[in-house]
Design a protein around this motif. Structure first.
Motif: not given
Length: 440
Positions: A263-264, A57, A75, A257, A260-261
């Motif tokens: 993919r969201e 992270r 997270r 991150a 991740e964002r």
């Protein structure tokens, strides 16, 4: 999730090796370990991930703000988090290791180079602890790991000299097997020059891992409002868009991150331009930073880059950061004088240098609406590069630089059609990648 921070007395003291040894020692206890990195680094986390088996992270007060920093910590997945610091403990006006530890209320274990010292190691550690008290900083230096320390009398001299309020957490032995090769921009990546498992196992045996676990703390539980998703993402729904992300040796600098964002908000597909991959069918392209200068011949021959040139002219949204900016330019000249043709979507010729040209936390203000920000808004990021760009007389820029260097004369965000290239790496907490998805 409990956590500890490994801070250093300075850059180059051996924080990364100490962190990897701690990760291995904690893993041997059966605990699920979450690595993290203070600061905007991409390279050290690649070593963390190889040892811990999960992405590291990013924790940076400038990039994320204090609440964003805390959200990114929460997270993480695991029983205990090990945060590797950046530079020396107190170094960095925008986001130091001490600032990260203070925001999370985590104890700090100081990594001290003991190669030529014994009692002086204790004096150094005590000075770092007292500095916090004298300057009113709410940070807790709880002990030391002695880097490059022998056993026997050397270790005993360090341990016995420590005052009662500082714990001796063990040592990292001096051995060439624990050295990581470096180059411009820092260490080699984790999959290029990994420390052998046997060497890490041997180092881990010299650490007092149970004492580390005893002193690890859990950050305070936030209220419901601050625990929510970042304001930049609130109210944003998933789209049906498809984003192609370049991931290979030339494009390897990205925050977990960020992926991740993306993919969201959208479907993410990856491709490797230097390995011969074609550009996937997509609604937008993200080219992260990395080492295009080390793969310049392969990039110049890449069919995906040829396709990017055509798709850029057709108006496909394309975002390139640092190495991505270089790939989107007209040419790249390496330090040996070799010139290689790049995509040619942006009016710039890039040249590599032997010394770095920019290193800082960055803030950009959008002149008008751009792929990653609305007009008048700001985004925060980081720049670290060894290249310079000579831009065309008709070049257009999306951002004014509030802090940092940028591409040219206080400007960043070279733009053409719907292609945007910056020297600045931004974090998704800035809202930049939400804006990018919504522009598709």
């Amino acid at each position: 999730m409990e956590g500890i921070v490994l801070g250093g007395t300075r850059s180059g003291v051996g924080k990364t090796v100490a962190t990897l040894a701690v990760l291995r020692a904690l893993d041997d206890t059966g605990r699920a370990v979450q690595p993290a990195k203070a600061g905007p680094d991409f390279i050290d986390p690649s070593h963390h991930e190889r040892v811990a088996g999960r992405p590291s992270r990013t924790l940076d007060r400038w990039l994320q703000g204090e609440e964003g920093l805390r959200r990114n910590y929460r997270r993480g997945e695991g029983d205990v988090c090990v945060v590797e610091g950046v530079m020396g403990l107190y170094d960095g006006d925008a986001s130091s290791t001490a600032m990260v530890a203070e925001a999370l209320d985590l104890p700090i274990v100081l990594v001290v180079d003991a190669k030529a010292g014994m009692e002086s190691v204790a004096a150094t550690a005590l000075g770092f602890r007292e500095f916090a008290a004298r300057t009113g900083r709410d940070v807790d230096v709880v002990g030391v790991i002695a880097q490059r320390a022998h056993g026997g009398r050397h270790e005993a001299g360090i341990r016995d000299a420590l005052p009662e309020e500082l714990t001796y957490f063990g040592r990292i032995p001096p051995t060439d097997e624990l050295e990581i090769s470096d180059r411009h921009l820092g260490l080699h990546m984790g999959d290029e020059s990994p420390i052998e498992d046997d060497a890490l196992d041997a180092a881990a045996k010299h650490l007092r891992v149970n004492r580390l676990l005893d002193l690890a703390r859990t950050p305070p539980v936030p209220d419901a409002a601050s625990a929510a998703v970042s304001p930049s993402a609130s109210g944003r729904e998933r789209t049906e868009k498809r984003v192609a992300v370049a991931r290979d040796d030339a494009f390897c600098f990205y925050y977990p991150a960020t992926i991740e964002r993306l993919r969201e908000r959208a479907e993410v597909v990856t491709f490797a331009p230097t390995d011969g991959d074609e550009l996937p069918d997509c609604d937008g392209v993200y080219l992260p930073g990395g080492y295009p200068e080390l793969r310049a011949p392969a990039l110049a021959e890449s069919s995906a880059l040829d396709q990017l040139a055509d798709r850029s002219a057709d108006g496909l949204p394309i975002l390139g950061e640092c190495g991505g900016l270089i790939a989107l330019s007209e040419s790249l000249t390496t330090t040996d004088g070799e010139r290689h043709e790049m995509v040619g979507a942006l009016p710039a010729d890039v040249t590599m240098h032997d010394r770095y040209r920019a290193l800082d936390h960055v803030e950009l203000e959008a002149k008008t609406d751009a792929l990653t920000a609305s007009g008048g808004s700001t985004v925060r990021g980081h720049e670290f590069h060894y290249s310079s760009a000579e831009v065309g007389s008709d070049a257009r820029f999306a951002f004014d630089v509030v802090r940092g260097d940028g591409i040219d004369d206080g400007r960043d965000g070279l733009t053409e059609h719907r292609t945007l290239g910056t020297y600045c790496h931004v974090h998704p907490e800035s809202g930049a990648f939400d804006a990018f998805v919504e522009s598709l």
